[in-house]
Design a protein around this motif. Structure first.
Motif, mmCIF file in Angstrom:
data_model
loop_
_atom_site.group_PDB
_atom_site.id
_atom_site.type_symbol
_atom_site.label_atom_id
_atom_site.label_comp_id
_atom_site.label_asym_id
_atom_site.label_seq_id
_atom_site.Cartn_x
_atom_site.Cartn_y
_atom_site.Cartn_z
ATOM 1 N N GLU A 159 -2.056 -1.697 -9.275
ATOM 2 C CA GLU A 159 -1.659 -2.992 -8.719
ATOM 3 C C GLU A 159 -0.199 -2.932 -8.300
ATOM 4 O OE1 GLU A 159 -2.575 -7.373 -10.106
ATOM 5 O OE2 GLU A 159 -1.009 -6.485 -11.358
ATOM 6 N N ASN B 283 -10.143 8.641 -9.045
ATOM 7 C CA ASN B 283 -10.965 7.880 -9.988
ATOM 8 C C ASN B 283 -12.133 7.288 -9.213
ATOM 9 O OD1 ASN B 283 -11.898 6.519 -12.169
ATOM 10 N ND2 ASN B 283 -10.339 4.910 -12.124
ATOM 11 N N SER C 158 -9.791 -2.379 -15.408
ATOM 12 C CA SER C 158 -10.700 -3.503 -15.163
ATOM 13 C C SER C 158 -11.897 -3.406 -16.101
ATOM 14 C CB SER C 158 -11.145 -3.516 -13.701
ATOM 15 O OG SER C 158 -11.838 -2.332 -13.395
ATOM 16 N N ARG D 103 -4.484 -4.762 -5.174
ATOM 17 C CA ARG D 103 -5.014 -3.727 -6.069
ATOM 18 C C ARG D 103 -5.795 -2.723 -5.240
ATOM 19 N NH1 ARG D 103 -7.383 -6.435 -11.629
ATOM 20 N NH2 ARG D 103 -5.431 -7.367 -12.269
ATOM 21 N N ARG D 104 -5.626 -1.458 -5.610
ATOM 22 C CA ARG D 104 -6.359 -0.380 -4.963
ATOM 23 C C ARG D 104 -6.902 0.535 -6.041
ATOM 24 N NH1 ARG D 104 -6.085 -3.580 -1.506
ATOM 25 N NH2 ARG D 104 -5.136 -3.352 0.543
ATOM 26 N N GLN D 105 -8.007 1.174 -5.722
ATOM 27 C CA GLN D 105 -8.613 2.138 -6.637
ATOM 28 C C GLN D 105 -7.651 3.313 -6.844
ATOM 29 O OE1 GLN D 105 -11.567 1.065 -7.645
ATOM 30 N NE2 GLN D 105 -11.923 2.681 -9.109
ATOM 31 N N GLN D 106 -7.546 3.766 -8.100
ATOM 32 C CA GLN D 106 -6.663 4.910 -8.375
ATOM 33 C C GLN D 106 -7.238 6.159 -7.728
ATOM 34 O OE1 GLN D 106 -6.178 5.933 -12.485
ATOM 35 N NE2 GLN D 106 -4.286 7.035 -12.113
ATOM 36 N N GLU E 182 0.834 -1.209 0.000
ATOM 37 C CA GLU E 182 0.000 0.000 0.000
ATOM 38 C C GLU E 182 0.866 1.256 0.000
ATOM 39 O OE1 GLU E 182 -2.554 -0.587 3.368
ATOM 40 O OE2 GLU E 182 -4.117 -1.512 2.130
ATOM 41 N N SER F 177 -13.147 1.194 -14.448
ATOM 42 C CA SER F 177 -12.484 1.927 -13.377
ATOM 43 C C SER F 177 -11.015 1.517 -13.378
ATOM 44 C CB SER F 177 -13.128 1.604 -12.022
ATOM 45 O OG SER F 177 -12.938 0.246 -11.706
ATOM 46 N N LYS F 178 -10.174 2.461 -13.093
ATOM 47 C CA LYS F 178 -8.749 2.177 -13.132
ATOM 48 C C LYS F 178 -8.257 1.861 -11.724
ATOM 49 C CE LYS F 178 -7.760 4.729 -17.264
ATOM 50 N NZ LYS F 178 -6.887 5.654 -17.945
ATOM 51 N N GLN F 179 -7.458 0.818 -11.656
ATOM 52 C CA GLN F 179 -6.881 0.399 -10.387
ATOM 53 C C GLN F 179 -5.372 0.345 -10.529
ATOM 54 O OE1 GLN F 179 -8.662 -3.413 -9.588
ATOM 55 N NE2 GLN F 179 -10.480 -2.500 -8.668
#
Length: 129
Positions: free
Chosen positions: A108, A128, A100, A122-125, A64, A104-106
């Motif tokens: 990694e 976004n 994805s 993976r986390r949300q950008q 993270e 939505s863009k993530q």
């Protein structure tokens, strides 16, 4: 006169009982050893699971942090980043943007050791929704 070899039922009965007491004691000792061994194994497994959980939590925090660092360095994350962890051990973190299916863009982050990928999150950008 007293006969030399006189039959005594109590005496022979006592002789037969002694091995039974010894056998009962042996069974008791074996049962206690099994109980103590089982307890030791359970405690050992609990300690190992606790250490594994703590190590996994540290890895997630590291990944993270790598995602946060990548977002700070490069907001659009046009290219993949390789953040070194330990050069001597050949360990690094790869951070890349992932599209994805739901558009939505993530981001990694994957921990890599000796060119072998390991734990990944993976986390949300940021920015976004």
């Amino acid at each position: 006169m007293i006969p030399k070899h006189r039959f005594d039922p109590c005496r022979s009965h006592r002789r037969r009982r002694t091995p039974r007491r010894g056998l009962a004691a042996l069974v008791l000792v074996l049962a206690l050893a099994l109980l103590v061994g089982t307890f030791a194994i359970a405690i050992g497994k609990h300690a190992a699971n606790s250490r594994k959980h703590e190590r996994d939590q540290q890895m997630i925090a590291l990944l993270e942090s790598a995602i946060h660092t990548a977002q700070t360095i490069n907001d659009d994350l046009a290219s993949d980043l390789r953040l070194p962890v330990d050069d001597k051990a050949n360990v690094w973190i790869e951070v890349k943007l992932v599209d994805s299916d739901n558009q939505s863009k993530q981001i990694e982050a994957t921990l890599v050791r000796n060119d072998r990928p390991g734990m990944s999150i993976r986390r949300q950008q940021r920015g976004n929704s």
